[in-house]
Design a protein around this motif. Structure first.
Motif, PDB file in Angstrom:
ATOM      1  N   UNK A  42       1.047  -1.307   0.265  1.00  0.00           N
ATOM      2  CA  UNK A  42      -0.448  -0.093   0.340  1.00  0.00           C
ATOM      3  C   UNK A  42       0.661   1.340   0.201  1.00  0.00           C
ATOM      4  N   UNK A  43       0.577   2.062  -1.017  1.00  0.00           N
ATOM      5  CA  UNK A  43       1.694   3.527  -0.968  1.00  0.00           C
ATOM      6  C   UNK A  43       0.264   4.329  -0.249  1.00  0.00           C
ATOM      7  N   UNK A  44       1.013   5.557   0.964  1.00  0.00           N
ATOM      8  CA  UNK A  44       0.582   6.019   1.647  1.00  0.00           C
ATOM      9  C   UNK A  44      -0.745   6.870   0.933  1.00  0.00           C
ATOM     10  N   UNK A  45       0.146   8.196   0.017  1.00  0.00           N
ATOM     11  CA  UNK A  45      -0.320   9.088  -0.294  1.00  0.00           C
ATOM     12  C   UNK A  45      -1.730   8.985  -0.828  1.00  0.00           C
ATOM     13  N   UNK A  46      -1.372   8.044  -1.922  1.00  0.00           N
ATOM     14  CA  UNK A  46      -2.272   7.318  -2.971  1.00  0.00           C
ATOM     15  C   UNK A  46      -3.529   6.734  -2.645  1.00  0.00           C
ATOM     16  N   UNK A  47      -2.995   6.164  -1.325  1.00  0.00           N
ATOM     17  CA  UNK A  47      -3.788   5.301   0.022  1.00  0.00           C
ATOM     18  C   UNK A  47      -4.956   3.904  -1.315  1.00  0.00           C
ATOM     19  N   UNK A  48      -3.430   3.998  -2.328  1.00  0.00           N
ATOM     20  CA  UNK A  48      -4.004   2.853  -2.620  1.00  0.00           C
ATOM     21  C   UNK A  48      -3.038   1.397  -2.527  1.00  0.00           C
ATOM     22  N   UNK A  49      -3.755   0.233  -2.669  1.00  0.00           N
ATOM     23  CA  UNK A  49      -3.084  -0.931  -2.706  1.00  0.00           C
ATOM     24  C   UNK A  49      -2.450  -1.826  -3.810  1.00  0.00           C
ATOM     25  N   UNK A  50      -1.367  -2.290  -4.032  1.00  0.00           N
ATOM     26  CA  UNK A  50      -1.020  -3.166  -5.577  1.00  0.00           C
ATOM     27  C   UNK A  50      -1.039  -4.709  -4.899  1.00  0.00           C
ATOM     28  N   UNK A  51      -1.394  -5.358  -5.682  1.00  0.00           N
ATOM     29  CA  UNK A  51      -1.218  -7.087  -5.743  1.00  0.00           C
ATOM     30  C   UNK A  51       0.378  -6.881  -7.181  1.00  0.00           C
ATOM     31  N   UNK A  52       1.211  -8.233  -6.413  1.00  0.00           N
ATOM     32  CA  UNK A  52       2.322  -8.629  -7.336  1.00  0.00           C
ATOM     33  C   UNK A  52       2.984  -9.755  -7.018  1.00  0.00           C
ATOM     34  N   UNK A  53       3.235 -10.551  -7.691  1.00  0.00           N
ATOM     35  CA  UNK A  53       3.980 -12.077  -8.046  1.00  0.00           C
ATOM     36  C   UNK A  53       4.753 -11.667  -6.903  1.00  0.00           C
ATOM     37  N   UNK A  54       5.822 -11.645  -6.322  1.00  0.00           N
ATOM     38  CA  UNK A  54       7.545 -12.405  -5.730  1.00  0.00           C
ATOM     39  C   UNK A  54       8.234 -12.966  -6.619  1.00  0.00           C
ATOM     40  N   UNK A  55       9.110 -12.429  -7.089  1.00  0.00           N
ATOM     41  CA  UNK A  55      10.061 -13.136  -8.183  1.00  0.00           C
ATOM     42  C   UNK A  55      11.491 -12.638  -7.273  1.00  0.00           C
ATOM     43  N   UNK A  56      12.317 -13.923  -6.744  1.00  0.00           N
ATOM     44  CA  UNK A  56      13.503 -12.964  -5.900  1.00  0.00           C
ATOM     45  C   UNK A  56      13.706 -12.870  -6.518  1.00  0.00           C
ATOM     46  N   UNK A  57      14.624 -11.865  -6.305  1.00  0.00           N
ATOM     47  CA  UNK A  57      16.021 -11.551  -7.423  1.00  0.00           C
ATOM     48  C   UNK A  57      15.321 -10.193  -8.920  1.00  0.00           C
ATOM     49  N   UNK A  58      13.488 -10.563  -8.593  1.00  0.00           N
ATOM     50  CA  UNK A  58      13.588  -9.838  -9.567  1.00  0.00           C
ATOM     51  C   UNK A  58      13.304  -8.752  -9.786  1.00  0.00           C
ATOM     52  N   UNK A  59      12.003  -7.818 -10.841  1.00  0.00           N
ATOM     53  CA  UNK A  59      12.291  -7.003 -10.211  1.00  0.00           C
ATOM     54  C   UNK A  59      10.136  -6.595 -10.912  1.00  0.00           C
ATOM     55  N   UNK A  60       9.888  -5.974 -10.452  1.00  0.00           N
ATOM     56  CA  UNK A  60       7.740  -5.480 -10.913  1.00  0.00           C
ATOM     57  C   UNK A  60       7.662  -4.109 -10.832  1.00  0.00           C
ATOM     58  N   UNK A  61       7.304  -3.423 -12.388  1.00  0.00           N
ATOM     59  CA  UNK A  61       6.739  -1.640 -12.153  1.00  0.00           C
ATOM     60  C   UNK A  61       5.351  -1.951 -11.877  1.00  0.00           C
ATOM     61  N   UNK A  62       5.292  -1.173 -10.153  1.00  0.00           N
ATOM     62  CA  UNK A  62       4.112  -0.938 -10.029  1.00  0.00           C
ATOM     63  C   UNK A  62       3.026  -0.283 -10.856  1.00  0.00           C
ATOM     64  N   UNK A  63       3.389   0.145 -11.508  1.00  0.00           N
ATOM     65  CA  UNK A  63       2.639   1.129 -12.357  1.00  0.00           C
ATOM     66  C   UNK A  63       1.599   0.699 -13.682  1.00  0.00           C
ATOM     67  N   UNK A  64       2.237  -1.066 -13.656  1.00  0.00           N
ATOM     68  CA  UNK A  64       1.655  -2.103 -13.954  1.00  0.00           C
ATOM     69  C   UNK A  64       0.617  -3.509 -13.853  1.00  0.00           C
ATOM     70  N   UNK A  65       0.391  -2.958 -12.381  1.00  0.00           N
ATOM     71  CA  UNK A  65      -0.147  -4.507 -11.860  1.00  0.00           C
ATOM     72  C   UNK A  65      -1.346  -4.232 -11.731  1.00  0.00           C
ATOM     73  N   UNK A  66      -2.206  -4.707 -11.239  1.00  0.00           N
ATOM     74  CA  UNK A  66      -3.673  -4.905 -10.201  1.00  0.00           C
ATOM     75  C   UNK A  66      -3.419  -4.407  -8.853  1.00  0.00           C
ATOM     76  N   UNK A  67      -5.029  -3.749  -9.553  1.00  0.00           N
ATOM     77  CA  UNK A  67      -4.691  -2.255  -8.253  1.00  0.00           C
ATOM     78  C   UNK A  67      -5.853  -2.043  -7.864  1.00  0.00           C
ATOM     79  N   UNK A  68      -6.564  -0.885  -6.587  1.00  0.00           N
ATOM     80  CA  UNK A  68      -7.588  -0.825  -6.128  1.00  0.00           C
ATOM     81  C   UNK A  68      -7.331  -0.018  -5.008  1.00  0.00           C
ATOM     82  N   UNK A  69      -8.430   1.239  -4.975  1.00  0.00           N
ATOM     83  CA  UNK A  69      -8.123   2.048  -4.036  1.00  0.00           C
ATOM     84  C   UNK A  69      -8.733   2.232  -2.473  1.00  0.00           C
ATOM     85  N   UNK A  70      -7.950   1.722  -1.624  1.00  0.00           N
ATOM     86  CA  UNK A  70      -8.813   1.656  -0.558  1.00  0.00           C
ATOM     87  C   UNK A  70      -9.479   2.762   0.339  1.00  0.00           C
ATOM     88  N   UNK A  71      -8.839   4.429   0.197  1.00  0.00           N
ATOM     89  CA  UNK A  71      -9.889   5.462   0.152  1.00  0.00           C
ATOM     90  C   UNK A  71      -9.064   6.666  -0.158  1.00  0.00           C
TER      91      UNK A  71
END
Length: 311
Positions: free
Chosen positions: A110-139
């Motif tokens: 969850x990102x504090x200021x956006x108040x959004x939550x981002x879902x991703x699959x963990x890959x050891x040693x990898x990277x993920x663009x949170x700009x392109x993953x499924x998300x939902x707004x908390x508030x």
């Protein structure tokens, strides 16, 4: 007769344990671990959230700068890491403050200021663009540095609980459906968080993952962490405080994240606050869960011996 008195005393003790089905009783906990967390450049600095992965037997944590997520052992040794290669362009701060584990290698940050939550699959040693993953707004409060500070998953029904830091403080619960471009949220406040009597909210953890609480009222309870008041609270979903733990004597560092494992052990992370490392602290119930199990086995044996002596 002496054996009967022992059985009565043991049953009284068992009754007090059974009564604790309404609360884990934080007053019975003590600090049993204190471990330094690797900085990994700057990825592991300013630890701001932590979550337990039961199917991996490990912990994940994120730092306040939102550079990635780090997997560590239950005693703080680094196992692997994964970088965040990008955040949504709407945020300039990449302020990762909430983290929870859904199972099967799936995390939500969850990102504090956006108040959004981002879902991703963990890959050891990898990277993920949170700009392109499924998300939902908390508030949807105004973009500010007093937003979402914690999120926790309830494996019983797939729901979530979140906390907002202040102005106003909030404890929300509901569902999050993650989707590209923004999903659906039913997150709503559970109660007036001002009744908790703390100055701010820093993280939250559901207690339903604790095995001993399955089927009890305490499984519905929450741990709520307050950095400002240096306090860990156990509350019910109506906002009533059931027990508390004073964190002021543990460290001068800012404790910002909390999670639990299936045995009821509590894990806290503190940012470095000018010291060389963020830290992991472990709180355990006294006696520890394994000790209770041995006591119950002994109680069963005592009851059997009493029955035989009276036969």
């Amino acid at each position: 007769m002496k054996r009967m008195h022992c059985l009565v005393a043991a049953l009284a003790l068992f009754g007090s344990v059974a009564h604790a089905a309404n609360s884990i009783d934080l007053s019975s906990y003590s600090v049993t671990g204190n471990y330094a967390l690797d900085s990994l450049g700057t990825m592991g600095l300013e630890a701001s959230a932590v979550t337990y992965a039961r199917d991996r037997g490990s912990l994940f944590f994120v730092g306040d700068e939102g550079e990635g997520v780090v997997e560590v052992s239950l005693t703080g040794q680094t196992l692997s890491s994964m970088a965040f290669s990008a955040w949504p362009t709407a945020t300039r701060h990449n302020d990762a403050e909430g983290l929870t584990y859904l199972g099967g290698g799936v995390l939500v940050v969850a990102e504090e200021r956006l108040q959004d939550a981002f879902q991703f699959n963990y890959v050891a040693g990898g990277s993920v663009s949170l700009a392109n993953v499924p998300w939902a707004s908390i508030s949807d409060y105004a973009y500010a540095n007093n937003g979402i500070e914690g999120i926790s998953y309830d494996p019983r029904d797939g729901s979530f609980v979140s906390v907002k830091q202040d102005s106003p403080m909030e404890v929300r619960a509901g569902s999050l459906t993650f989707a590209a471009g923004g999903g659906i949220s039913t997150m709503t406040p559970l109660f007036d968080a001002g009744m908790l009597g703390v100055s701010s909210l820093s993280d939250v953890q559901t207690l339903s993952p604790i095995d001993a609480l399955v089927g009890t009222a305490a499984a519905d309870n929450l741990l709520v962490l307050s950095l400002g008041s240096q306090t860990l609270l156990e509350i019910d979903r109506a906002g009533n405080t059931l027990s508390r733990f004073d964190l002021s004597g543990i460290t001068s560092q800012a404790i910002e994240g909390v999670t639990v494992d299936e045995l009821g052990r509590i894990y806290l992370v503190a940012e470095d606050s000018g010291t060389p490392n963020s830290r992991l602290f472990v709180l355990s119930p006294v006696p520890e869960p394994e000790t209770w199990a041995m006591m119950l086995v002994g109680l069963a044996g005592l009851a059997h011996r009493v029955r035989r002596s009276r036969a």
